[in-house]
Design a protein around this motif. Structure first.
Motif, PDB file in Angstrom:
ATOM      1  N   ASP A  18      -1.888   1.368 -12.277  1.00 46.76           N
ATOM      2  CA  ASP A  18      -2.248   0.009 -11.857  1.00 46.76           C
ATOM      3  C   ASP A  18      -1.580  -0.259 -10.501  1.00 46.76           C
ATOM      4  O   ASP A  18      -0.779   0.553 -10.020  1.00 46.76           O
ATOM      5  N   THR A  19      -1.912  -1.379  -9.918  1.00 43.51           N
ATOM      6  CA  THR A  19      -1.277  -1.750  -8.642  1.00 43.51           C
ATOM      7  C   THR A  19      -0.723  -3.175  -8.723  1.00 43.51           C
ATOM      8  O   THR A  19      -1.248  -4.011  -9.460  1.00 43.51           O
ATOM      9  N   VAL A  20       0.348  -3.391  -7.981  1.00 41.35           N
ATOM     10  CA  VAL A  20       0.743  -4.754  -7.622  1.00 41.35           C
ATOM     11  C   VAL A  20       0.541  -4.804  -6.112  1.00 41.35           C
ATOM     12  O   VAL A  20       1.095  -3.974  -5.376  1.00 41.35           O
ATOM     13  N   CYS A  21      -0.304  -5.718  -5.672  1.00 49.88           N
ATOM     14  CA  CYS A  21      -0.664  -5.772  -4.251  1.00 49.88           C
ATOM     15  C   CYS A  21       0.144  -6.864  -3.557  1.00 49.88           C
ATOM     16  O   CYS A  21       0.000  -8.042  -3.885  1.00 49.88           O
ATOM     17  N   VAL A  22       0.995  -6.431  -2.638  1.00 45.58           N
ATOM     18  CA  VAL A  22       1.908  -7.353  -1.958  1.00 45.58           C
ATOM     19  C   VAL A  22       1.617  -7.323  -0.459  1.00 45.58           C
ATOM     20  O   VAL A  22       1.415  -6.261   0.113  1.00 45.58           O
ATOM     21  N   ARG A  34       0.809  -1.213   0.000  1.00 46.46           N
ATOM     22  CA  ARG A  34       0.000   0.000   0.000  1.00 46.46           C
ATOM     23  C   ARG A  34       0.844   1.265   0.000  1.00 46.46           C
ATOM     24  O   ARG A  34       0.412   2.314  -0.427  1.00 46.46           O
ATOM     25  N   GLY A  35       2.102   1.142   0.477  1.00 51.15           N
ATOM     26  CA  GLY A  35       2.934   2.326   0.649  1.00 51.15           C
ATOM     27  C   GLY A  35       3.185   3.105  -0.630  1.00 51.15           C
ATOM     28  O   GLY A  35       3.405   4.313  -0.595  1.00 51.15           O
ATOM     29  N   GLY A  36       3.148   2.408  -1.770  1.00 49.21           N
ATOM     30  CA  GLY A  36       3.430   3.083  -3.042  1.00 49.21           C
ATOM     31  C   GLY A  36       2.266   3.902  -3.572  1.00 49.21           C
ATOM     32  O   GLY A  36       2.433   4.676  -4.526  1.00 49.21           O
ATOM     33  N   LEU A  37       1.079   3.756  -2.956  1.00 47.91           N
ATOM     34  CA  LEU A  37      -0.099   4.456  -3.487  1.00 47.91           C
ATOM     35  C   LEU A  37       0.038   5.971  -3.376  1.00 47.91           C
ATOM     36  O   LEU A  37      -0.345   6.703  -4.299  1.00 47.91           O
ATOM     37  N   VAL A  38       0.576   6.445  -2.250  1.00 50.53           N
ATOM     38  CA  VAL A  38       0.643   7.899  -2.034  1.00 50.53           C
ATOM     39  C   VAL A  38       1.671   8.541  -2.987  1.00 50.53           C
ATOM     40  O   VAL A  38       1.335   9.467  -3.717  1.00 50.53           O
ATOM     41  N   PRO A  39       2.925   8.040  -3.021  1.00 47.10           N
ATOM     42  CA  PRO A  39       3.860   8.639  -3.986  1.00 47.10           C
ATOM     43  C   PRO A  39       3.391   8.471  -5.428  1.00 47.10           C
ATOM     44  O   PRO A  39       3.610   9.364  -6.258  1.00 47.10           O
ATOM     45  N   ALA A  40       2.730   7.349  -5.743  1.00 50.21           N
ATOM     46  CA  ALA A  40       2.272   7.142  -7.124  1.00 50.21           C
ATOM     47  C   ALA A  40       1.269   8.217  -7.529  1.00 50.21           C
ATOM     48  O   ALA A  40       1.306   8.717  -8.660  1.00 50.21           O
ATOM     49  N   ALA A  41       0.388   8.609  -6.608  1.00 47.51           N
ATOM     50  CA  ALA A  41      -0.609   9.643  -6.917  1.00 47.51           C
ATOM     51  C   ALA A  41       0.090  10.980  -7.210  1.00 47.51           C
ATOM     52  O   ALA A  41      -0.288  11.697  -8.145  1.00 47.51           O
ATOM     53  N   ILE A  42       1.111  11.281  -6.418  1.00 39.32           N
ATOM     54  CA  ILE A  42       1.811  12.566  -6.586  1.00 39.32           C
ATOM     55  C   ILE A  42       2.621  12.561  -7.887  1.00 39.32           C
ATOM     56  O   ILE A  42       2.566  13.504  -8.677  1.00 39.32           O
ATOM     57  N   VAL A  43       3.333  11.468  -8.135  1.00 34.80           N
ATOM     58  CA  VAL A  43       4.138  11.366  -9.367  1.00 34.80           C
ATOM     59  C   VAL A  43       3.225  11.400 -10.595  1.00 34.80           C
ATOM     60  O   VAL A  43       3.518  12.091 -11.587  1.00 34.80           O
ATOM     61  N   ALA A  44       2.093  10.707 -10.528  1.00 34.22           N
ATOM     62  CA  ALA A  44       1.155  10.668 -11.668  1.00 34.22           C
ATOM     63  C   ALA A  44       0.635  12.060 -11.972  1.00 34.22           C
ATOM     64  O   ALA A  44       0.527  12.460 -13.135  1.00 34.22           O
ATOM     65  N   ARG A  45       0.324  12.806 -10.916  1.00 35.75           N
ATOM     66  CA  ARG A  45      -0.170  14.178 -11.106  1.00 35.75           C
ATOM     67  C   ARG A  45       0.887  15.051 -11.785  1.00 35.75           C
ATOM     68  O   ARG A  45       0.615  15.806 -12.710  1.00 35.75           O
ATOM     69  N   GLU A  46       2.129  14.933 -11.330  1.00 36.20           N
ATOM     70  CA  GLU A  46       3.200  15.784 -11.857  1.00 36.20           C
ATOM     71  C   GLU A  46       3.584  15.413 -13.283  1.00 36.20           C
ATOM     72  O   GLU A  46       3.962  16.277 -14.067  1.00 36.20           O
ATOM     73  N   LEU A  47       3.506  14.122 -13.612  1.00 36.12           N
ATOM     74  CA  LEU A  47       3.924  13.692 -14.958  1.00 36.12           C
ATOM     75  C   LEU A  47       2.749  13.584 -15.925  1.00 36.12           C
ATOM     76  O   LEU A  47       2.940  13.259 -17.098  1.00 36.12           O
ATOM     77  N   GLY A  48       1.536  13.847 -15.442  1.00 37.23           N
ATOM     78  CA  GLY A  48       0.359  13.786 -16.313  1.00 37.23           C
ATOM     79  C   GLY A  48       0.023  12.374 -16.771  1.00 37.23           C
ATOM     80  O   GLY A  48      -0.513  12.177 -17.858  1.00 37.23           O
TER      81      GLY A  48
END
Ligand SMILES: O=P(O)(O)OC[C@H]1O[C@H](OP(=O)(O)OP(=O)(O)O)[C@H](O)[C@@H]1O
Ligand code: HPA
Ligand SMILES: [Mg+2]
Length: 172
Positions: A69-73, A50-64
């Motif tokens: 997707d997720t890999v759930c571990v 779950r830890g990658g969800l927060v940075p992924a949202a921020i990176v996705a916003r900045e890079l458009g």
């Protein structure tokens, strides 16, 4: 009676606490994105839950980037590498974008520690770009891009796991 089977948690073993505020985390994610912007473009982001969800949202916003997707571990015992379980892999549409090997895909997690999670996702998508915000020495070789290295005996406290609380003065 003493419990001889007591196994200290990974956090207790690490010993050195490193609290990260929301503000600091957001800043570090933005800094990570500046670096990733030099490497991309990427077809899609894969957040390691779950830890990658927060940075992924921020990176996705900045890079458009809008395909996420997720890999759930799940790791049941953080002290050994054999205990990771993949609850959900990459979905077929996103795997196809990466040509089956992950080329042009960006994997995001909050940190690498022992590298067990990173090793697992690398096996799944060997040609993907793997980015984390923080890295400890053992896991660092698995990461393509990260922002801050902390020592192996540090335990990072993320803002979603913590709350403001009273601290006694250093000199009582
Ligand atoms: O390099 P490693 O030793 O594998 O440790 C790093 C992983 O550990 C943490 O996730 P955790 O398994 O605690 O679950 P969570 O993301 O659901 O909090 C962190 O978010 C990384 O994914
Ligand atoms: O340092 C850490 N902090 C939070 N979660 C973690 N999971 C592995 N290492 C860490
Ligand atoms: Mg995680």
């Amino acid at each position: 009676m003493a419990d001889n089977n007591y196994e200290p948690s990974a956090e207790a073993k690490a010993g050195r606490p490193f609290p990260v505020s929301w503000d600091q985390f957001h800043r570090d994610c933005r800094a990570l994105t500046w670096r990733l912007n030099e490497v991309g473009p990427f077809h899609a982001i894969i957040a390691i839950t779950r830890g990658g969800l927060v940075p992924a949202a921020i990176v996705a916003r900045e890079l458009g980037i809008r395909i996420i997707d997720t890999v759930c571990v799940a790791s049941y015992d953080h002290t050994s590498q054999g205990d990771l379980q993949v609850l959900k892999g990459v979905c077929a549409d996103v795997a196809k974008l990466g040509g089956g090997t992950g080329k042009g895909l960006l994997i995001v997690d909050d940190l690498v520690d022992t590298g067990a999670t990173g090793r697992l996702v690398r096996q799944m998508l060997p040609d993907a770009h793997f980015a984390t915000v923080y890295a400890k020495p053992k896991g660092k070789p698995l990461v393509d891009t990260f922002i801050t290295e902390v020592s192996q005996d540090t335990w990072i406290h993320f803002p979603w796991d913590t709350a403001l609380s009273f601290q006694p003065p250093i000199r009582p």
